[in-house]
Motif scaffolding. Structure first.
Motif, PDB file in Angstrom:
ATOM      1  N   GLY A 298       0.811  -1.216   0.000  1.00 19.59           N
ATOM      2  CA  GLY A 298       0.000   0.000   0.000  1.00 19.59           C
ATOM      3  C   GLY A 298       0.841   1.261   0.000  1.00 19.59           C
ATOM      4  N   ASN A 299       1.930   1.224   0.751  1.00 16.01           N
ATOM      5  CA  ASN A 299       2.799   2.399   0.805  1.00 16.01           C
ATOM      6  C   ASN A 299       3.479   2.630  -0.542  1.00 16.01           C
ATOM      7  N   VAL A 300       3.781   1.547  -1.257  1.00 15.91           N
ATOM      8  CA  VAL A 300       4.341   1.695  -2.599  1.00 15.91           C
ATOM      9  C   VAL A 300       3.329   2.385  -3.520  1.00 15.91           C
ATOM     10  N   GLN A 301       2.056   1.978  -3.417  1.00 13.91           N
ATOM     11  CA  GLN A 301       1.029   2.567  -4.271  1.00 13.91           C
ATOM     12  C   GLN A 301       0.868   4.064  -4.023  1.00 13.91           C
ATOM     13  N   ILE A 302       0.826   4.470  -2.763  1.00 12.27           N
ATOM     14  CA  ILE A 302       0.608   5.895  -2.505  1.00 12.27           C
ATOM     15  C   ILE A 302       1.855   6.709  -2.872  1.00 12.27           C
ATOM     16  N   HIS A 303       3.029   6.088  -2.805  1.00 11.59           N
ATOM     17  CA  HIS A 303       4.223   6.785  -3.287  1.00 11.59           C
ATOM     18  C   HIS A 303       4.195   6.927  -4.806  1.00 11.59           C
ATOM     19  N   ALA A 304       3.676   5.914  -5.490  1.00 12.52           N
ATOM     20  CA  ALA A 304       3.565   6.021  -6.945  1.00 12.52           C
ATOM     21  C   ALA A 304       2.669   7.195  -7.330  1.00 12.52           C
ATOM     22  N   ILE A 305       1.620   7.418  -6.548  1.00 13.31           N
ATOM     23  CA  ILE A 305       0.725   8.561  -6.784  1.00 13.31           C
ATOM     24  C   ILE A 305       1.462   9.869  -6.520  1.00 13.31           C
ATOM     25  N   SER A 306       2.204   9.928  -5.430  1.00 14.94           N
ATOM     26  CA  SER A 306       2.967  11.143  -5.104  1.00 14.94           C
ATOM     27  C   SER A 306       4.002  11.452  -6.186  1.00 14.94           C
ATOM     28  N   VAL A 307       4.661  10.413  -6.665  1.00 11.36           N
ATOM     29  CA  VAL A 307       5.677  10.594  -7.700  1.00 11.36           C
ATOM     30  C   VAL A 307       5.038  11.127  -8.982  1.00 11.36           C
ATOM     31  N   ALA A 308       3.871  10.593  -9.344  1.00  8.14           N
ATOM     32  CA  ALA A 308       3.176  11.092 -10.531  1.00  8.14           C
ATOM     33  C   ALA A 308       2.842  12.575 -10.387  1.00  8.14           C
ATOM     34  N   LEU A 309       2.415  12.984  -9.211  1.00 11.94           N
ATOM     35  CA  LEU A 309       2.087  14.388  -8.990  1.00 11.94           C
ATOM     36  C   LEU A 309       3.324  15.265  -9.071  1.00 11.94           C
ATOM     37  N   GLU A 310       4.434  14.781  -8.530  1.00  5.95           N
ATOM     38  CA  GLU A 310       5.670  15.556  -8.618  1.00  5.95           C
ATOM     39  C   GLU A 310       6.084  15.767 -10.074  1.00  5.95           C
ATOM     40  N   MET A 311       5.647  14.862 -10.960  1.00  3.98           N
ATOM     41  CA  MET A 311       5.996  14.969 -12.368  1.00  3.98           C
ATOM     42  C   MET A 311       4.870  15.610 -13.178  1.00  3.98           C
ATOM     43  N   HIS A 312       3.927  16.277 -12.469  1.00  5.82           N
ATOM     44  CA  HIS A 312       2.810  17.001 -13.098  1.00  5.82           C
ATOM     45  C   HIS A 312       1.859  16.065 -13.843  1.00  5.82           C
ATOM     46  N   GLU A 313       1.763  14.829 -13.410  1.00  2.45           N
ATOM     47  CA  GLU A 313       0.917  13.854 -14.093  1.00  2.45           C
ATOM     48  C   GLU A 313      -0.273  13.492 -13.202  1.00  2.45           C
ATOM     49  N   GLN A 314      -1.175  14.477 -12.985  1.00  4.62           N
ATOM     50  CA  GLN A 314      -2.276  14.232 -12.068  1.00  4.62           C
ATOM     51  C   GLN A 314      -3.240  13.165 -12.571  1.00  4.62           C
ATOM     52  N   ARG A 315      -3.414  13.054 -13.870  1.00  2.81           N
ATOM     53  CA  ARG A 315      -4.317  12.024 -14.391  1.00  2.81           C
ATOM     54  C   ARG A 315      -3.739  10.630 -14.197  1.00  2.81           C
ATOM     55  N   GLU A 316      -2.433  10.526 -14.333  1.00  2.96           N
ATOM     56  CA  GLU A 316      -1.778   9.256 -14.020  1.00  2.96           C
ATOM     57  C   GLU A 316      -1.941   8.936 -12.533  1.00  2.96           C
ATOM     58  N   ALA A 317      -1.807   9.957 -11.674  1.00  4.44           N
ATOM     59  CA  ALA A 317      -1.995   9.752 -10.236  1.00  4.44           C
ATOM     60  C   ALA A 317      -3.403   9.240  -9.942  1.00  4.44           C
TER      61      ALA A 317
END
Length: 408
Positions: A298-317
């Protein structure tokens, strides 16, 4: 709250002028336009990514907290954590002096039990309560290290290092940079004396977080790789504590890479962390994590979302979130769930859905109120929602006034 954005912009302006830097100079350093800097300094643009805030602070040679006014103004009761923080600082300053402790310190196995209370408080994001517990525990643990020998002495230093980690996490959450820095230094010192092969890597994991404040993304990556090498053999053997540390380091490296603009590497690091999480799932029943690293699928999944946001990819998040089961998120401690829903609020806001953004922010506050109310990104997200709602209301009223011909 809207005034807070103007105050942040004004602090940026003053820091820039103190260096004799023009708006155009700052814009060039940030990869932005002069108009963007002008709007930001007037409070019209939110600093809604930690990486961006830290980059601006680095270019202006100040700490990010100096720009956002952290610690935030709170009631006298809510400010009492600063008393505890001062007591912790006092203990950490005298780390190599004989401790002032009356009586006989408890054995290491009992002091480890005390850290389980800190685990629970950490999971609940009860950072002020952690601060209250730590001064006495630091003192007693240091006293044990003074009188013990052999393995017992090493265990005392291991406990001391873990207490430094709790102090480090709480100080970050509440906004106390001096305690953050000192806790990190003392963790590295005590880790070397602990005899625990994983704790030095945990201390490096802490230090990576500190490097973010100065936007030293490449240094953070280099430190991650050094720490990963230090636990690689234990990871290859499948030792559970090393697997947790290895996976946690990969997640921190993923965020560092994303903030440094290294998208491919950020995604690669998430893949490595996901592989580590799978190893944990097949390794049998969970073990007690004495290092207090929150690592799980679960922690990996929420980090993947955070990483997508850091890369300006909100739809991917948002797409990653849709593919993540609700049960996986709800299995996480409140501290991690709070961060997750803050991220989703930001993703929905950037995607143009203020209603869903507000709902996620409300959920984050219900789950981890102390964490969310003290988090600069949560405050930035709420300001953006408030400002957009006011602008929308003004536009609706203007159109309605036109229809009613109120100006004539």
């Amino acid at each position: 709250m809207l005034e807070e954005a103007e105050e942040i912009g004004d602090r940026v302006r003053r820091a820039r002028l103190r260096l004799g830097m023009t708006q155009a100079d700052l814009a060039t350093a940030l990869g932005k336009t002069q108009g963007w800097v002008s709007k930001m300094e007037r409070g019209l643009i939110e600093l809604d990514r930690v990486g961006l805030l830290n980059l601006i602070a680095s270019e202006l040679h100040v700490h990010p907290n100096d720009l956002i006014g952290r610690p935030y103004n709170s009631s006298p009761a809510e400010n009492q954590w600063q008393v505890s923080a001062a007591a912790i600082m006092r203990e950490l300053r005298r780390y190599d002096l004989a401790p002032v402790f009356d009586g006989t310190p408890r054995p290491a196995r009992q002091l480890w039990q005390e850290t389980t209370r800190l685990h629970r408080l950490r999971d609940a994001a009860a950072n002020t309560a952690i601060m209250e517990v730590l001064p006495d525990l630091f003192r007693e643990t240091r006293a044990l290290a003074e009188v013990a020998t052999g393995h017992e002495r090493e265990e005392a230093y291991a406990i001391y290092a873990v207490c430094c980690k709790f102090a480090h996490t709480s100080a970050h959450a509440l906004g106390h940079p001096e305690l953050v820095a000192m806790a990190c230094e003392r963790a590295a010192w005590s880790a070397r004396l602990s005899g625990d092969p994983v704790i030095p890597a945990v201390a490096d994991w802490m230090r990576m977080w500190d490097m973010w404040a100065t936007a030293d993304w490449d240094d953070a990556m280099a430190l991650a790789d050094r720490a990963l090498r230090s636990v690689q053999q234990e990871y290859d053997r499948g030792e559970p504590l090393a697997v947790r540390a290895w996976g946690s380091l990969q997640l921190r490296a993923a965020v560092s890479a994303a903030r440094g603009g290294r998208k491919a590497e950020a995604k690669d690091r998430i893949k490595h962390a996901r592989a580590a999480a799978k190893r944990m799932e097949t390794a049998g029943p969970p073990v007690y994590d004495r290092h207090s690293l929150t690592f799980s699928p679960g922690n990996v999944q929420i980090h993947a979302i955070s990483v997508a946001l850091e890369m300006h990819e909100q739809r991917e998040a948002l797409s990653i979130n849709r593919r993540t089961s609700k049960e996986v998120i709800e299995s996480l401690p409140n501290s991690r769930q709070g961060h997750h829903h803050m991220d989703l609020a930001r993703a929905w806001l950037w995607d143009g859905n203020r209603d869903k953004a507000l709902k996620e922010l409300e959920k984050a506050e219900r789950i981890a109120p102390q964490l969310v109310r003290n988090h600069p990104i949560a405050r930035s997200t709420l300001r953006s929602i408030v400002y957009a709602e006011r602008a929308s209301t003004r536009e609706k009223l203007r159109r309605m006034s036109d229809r009613f011909h109120l100006d004539g």
